[in-house]
Structures are given as C-alpha cells and as structure tokens.
Design a protein around this motif. Structure first.
Motif, PDB file in Angstrom:
ATOM      1  N   GLU A  45       0.819  -1.210   0.000  1.00 13.75           N
ATOM      2  CA  GLU A  45       0.000   0.000   0.000  1.00 13.75           C
ATOM      3  C   GLU A  45       0.855   1.262   0.000  1.00 13.75           C
ATOM      4  O   GLU A  45       0.518   2.239  -0.668  1.00 13.75           O
ATOM      5  N   ARG A  46       1.962   1.245   0.739  1.00 15.24           N
ATOM      6  CA  ARG A  46       2.852   2.416   0.749  1.00 15.24           C
ATOM      7  C   ARG A  46       3.447   2.658  -0.631  1.00 15.24           C
ATOM      8  O   ARG A  46       3.538   3.802  -1.083  1.00 15.24           O
ATOM      9  N   LEU A  47       3.856   1.598  -1.307  1.00 14.22           N
ATOM     10  CA  LEU A  47       4.450   1.755  -2.636  1.00 14.22           C
ATOM     11  C   LEU A  47       3.412   2.205  -3.659  1.00 14.22           C
ATOM     12  O   LEU A  47       3.713   3.030  -4.528  1.00 14.22           O
ATOM     13  N   VAL A  48       2.208   1.678  -3.571  1.00 11.82           N
ATOM     14  CA  VAL A  48       1.135   2.125  -4.470  1.00 11.82           C
ATOM     15  C   VAL A  48       0.934   3.625  -4.286  1.00 11.82           C
ATOM     16  O   VAL A  48       0.846   4.376  -5.264  1.00 11.82           O
ATOM     17  N   GLU A  49       0.891   4.069  -3.052  1.00 12.99           N
ATOM     18  CA  GLU A  49       0.717   5.494  -2.760  1.00 12.99           C
ATOM     19  C   GLU A  49       1.886   6.320  -3.297  1.00 12.99           C
ATOM     20  O   GLU A  49       1.692   7.396  -3.867  1.00 12.99           O
ATOM     21  N   THR A  50       3.102   5.825  -3.130  1.00 18.26           N
ATOM     22  CA  THR A  50       4.280   6.542  -3.620  1.00 18.26           C
ATOM     23  C   THR A  50       4.269   6.646  -5.138  1.00 18.26           C
ATOM     24  O   THR A  50       4.579   7.691  -5.698  1.00 18.26           O
ATOM     25  N   VAL A  51       3.900   5.561  -5.809  1.00 15.83           N
ATOM     26  CA  VAL A  51       3.831   5.600  -7.271  1.00 15.83           C
ATOM     27  C   VAL A  51       2.775   6.604  -7.707  1.00 15.83           C
ATOM     28  O   VAL A  51       2.995   7.411  -8.620  1.00 15.83           O
ATOM     29  N   ARG A  52       1.646   6.588  -7.063  1.00 19.85           N
ATOM     30  CA  ARG A  52       0.534   7.471  -7.445  1.00 19.85           C
ATOM     31  C   ARG A  52       0.824   8.946  -7.142  1.00 19.85           C
ATOM     32  O   ARG A  52       0.595   9.813  -7.973  1.00 19.85           O
ATOM     33  N   GLU A  53       1.341   9.212  -5.938  1.00 25.14           N
ATOM     34  CA  GLU A  53       1.505  10.590  -5.472  1.00 25.14           C
ATOM     35  C   GLU A  53       2.924  11.133  -5.580  1.00 25.14           C
ATOM     36  O   GLU A  53       3.146  12.321  -5.385  1.00 25.14           O
ATOM     37  N   GLY A  54       3.898  10.251  -5.845  1.00 31.59           N
ATOM     38  CA  GLY A  54       5.294  10.670  -5.882  1.00 31.59           C
ATOM     39  C   GLY A  54       5.893  10.603  -4.492  1.00 31.59           C
ATOM     40  O   GLY A  54       5.201  10.336  -3.504  1.00 31.59           O
ATOM     41  N   GLY A  55       7.185  10.827  -4.409  1.00 34.48           N
ATOM     42  CA  GLY A  55       7.842  10.783  -3.114  1.00 34.48           C
ATOM     43  C   GLY A  55       9.340  10.927  -3.261  1.00 34.48           C
ATOM     44  O   GLY A  55       9.872  10.992  -4.371  1.00 34.48           O
ATOM     45  N   SER A  56      10.022  10.962  -2.135  1.00 39.52           N
ATOM     46  CA  SER A  56      11.477  11.057  -2.157  1.00 39.52           C
ATOM     47  C   SER A  56      12.036  10.606  -0.812  1.00 39.52           C
ATOM     48  O   SER A  56      11.301  10.455   0.160  1.00 39.52           O
ATOM     49  N   GLY A  57      13.342  10.401  -0.805  1.00 39.85           N
ATOM     50  CA  GLY A  57      14.031  10.098   0.438  1.00 39.85           C
ATOM     51  C   GLY A  57      14.284   8.641   0.711  1.00 39.85           C
ATOM     52  O   GLY A  57      15.086   8.311   1.569  1.00 39.85           O
ATOM     53  N   ASN A  58      13.622   7.745   0.008  1.00 40.26           N
ATOM     54  CA  ASN A  58      13.825   6.317   0.255  1.00 40.26           C
ATOM     55  C   ASN A  58      15.001   5.738  -0.515  1.00 40.26           C
ATOM     56  O   ASN A  58      15.547   4.725  -0.125  1.00 40.26           O
ATOM     57  N   TRP A  59      15.379   6.379  -1.614  1.00 38.07           N
ATOM     58  CA  TRP A  59      16.431   5.858  -2.483  1.00 38.07           C
ATOM     59  C   TRP A  59      17.389   6.973  -2.896  1.00 38.07           C
ATOM     60  O   TRP A  59      17.828   7.037  -4.023  1.00 38.07           O
ATOM     61  N   GLY A  60      17.684   7.867  -2.002  1.00 44.87           N
ATOM     62  CA  GLY A  60      18.572   8.980  -2.326  1.00 44.87           C
ATOM     63  C   GLY A  60      17.784  10.267  -2.483  1.00 44.87           C
ATOM     64  O   GLY A  60      16.655  10.388  -2.017  1.00 44.87           O
ATOM     65  N   ASP A  61      18.377  11.207  -3.178  1.00 40.16           N
ATOM     66  CA  ASP A  61      17.794  12.544  -3.285  1.00 40.16           C
ATOM     67  C   ASP A  61      16.835  12.710  -4.462  1.00 40.16           C
ATOM     68  O   ASP A  61      16.120  13.704  -4.530  1.00 40.16           O
ATOM     69  N   GLU A  62      16.845  11.804  -5.403  1.00 34.40           N
ATOM     70  CA  GLU A  62      15.989  11.911  -6.592  1.00 34.40           C
ATOM     71  C   GLU A  62      14.521  11.813  -6.184  1.00 34.40           C
ATOM     72  O   GLU A  62      14.129  10.932  -5.432  1.00 34.40           O
ATOM     73  N   ARG A  63      13.707  12.725  -6.679  1.00 37.19           N
ATOM     74  CA  ARG A  63      12.277  12.729  -6.373  1.00 37.19           C
ATOM     75  C   ARG A  63      11.525  11.920  -7.421  1.00 37.19           C
ATOM     76  O   ARG A  63      11.742  12.092  -8.607  1.00 37.19           O
ATOM     77  N   MET A  64      10.639  11.050  -6.960  1.00 41.26           N
ATOM     78  CA  MET A  64       9.766  10.317  -7.874  1.00 41.26           C
ATOM     79  C   MET A  64       8.556  11.200  -8.160  1.00 41.26           C
ATOM     80  O   MET A  64       7.876  11.653  -7.238  1.00 41.26           O
ATOM     81  N   THR A  65       8.308  11.435  -9.437  1.00 40.27           N
ATOM     82  CA  THR A  65       7.174  12.275  -9.816  1.00 40.27           C
ATOM     83  C   THR A  65       5.870  11.489  -9.684  1.00 40.27           C
ATOM     84  O   THR A  65       5.856  10.267  -9.811  1.00 40.27           O
TER      85      THR A  65
END
Length: 91
Positions: A45-65
C-alpha cells in the motif's frame, strides 16, 4: 504474472523512463525494491501510494514524480508484480 506483459505495461505507463528491472536509472532497480520490501507486509500500500503521489528520500535525493495519469488498477498490478520479483541469484 507474465513478466513480458508486465514490462509492456510498465513501458506503456512510463515507468521505464526512470526504472529498470535489474539496474538503477533515475530510480532504483525493481529487484532492489523487491529485496528491500519483500518481508514488509505494509509495503504494498505504501508503494502504491508513492507511485501514485510521488515521493522522495527512500532511495537517495531523486524525487519520484506523481503518476496520476496511470490507472490505479495498473499501479496496483505493477507494484504487486515487482514485489514478487526475485533475482536469478535468489532462486
């Protein structure tokens, strides 16, 4: 799930612009994601939310759109598939 069909869905959804199955691009390799979250019952559920809404900080500084144009059903299908990936070394 058929890996080829999932890769096609990932391409069609724009995921492959930043991700690859076995190597890091702008985002982490999906095998690395699967390895990190495989035993985490709440990860899906957390990953689904991250894919949908974007996020950052879990894999470095790059922001997921955010990926709001991708249907939620497709996001859920892809996240479920990638969490079940295993490298050939793990099999």
């Amino acid at each position: 799930m058929d890996d080829e069909a999932m890769i096609d869905l990932a391409w069609d959804s724009g995921c492959m612009n930043c991700h690859d199955v076995d190597r890091s691009l702008r985002g982490p390799a999906w095998l690395d994601v699967a390895e990190r979250y495989r035993d985490d019952d709440e990860a899906f559920e957390r990953l689904v939310e991250t894919v949908r809404e974007g996020g950052s900080g879990n894999w470095g500084d790059e922001r997921m759109t955010p990926n709001r144009r991708v249907p939620m059903e497709d996001i859920r299908t892809l996240v479920g598939w990638l969490l079940e990936l295993e490298s050939e070394q793990e099999e």
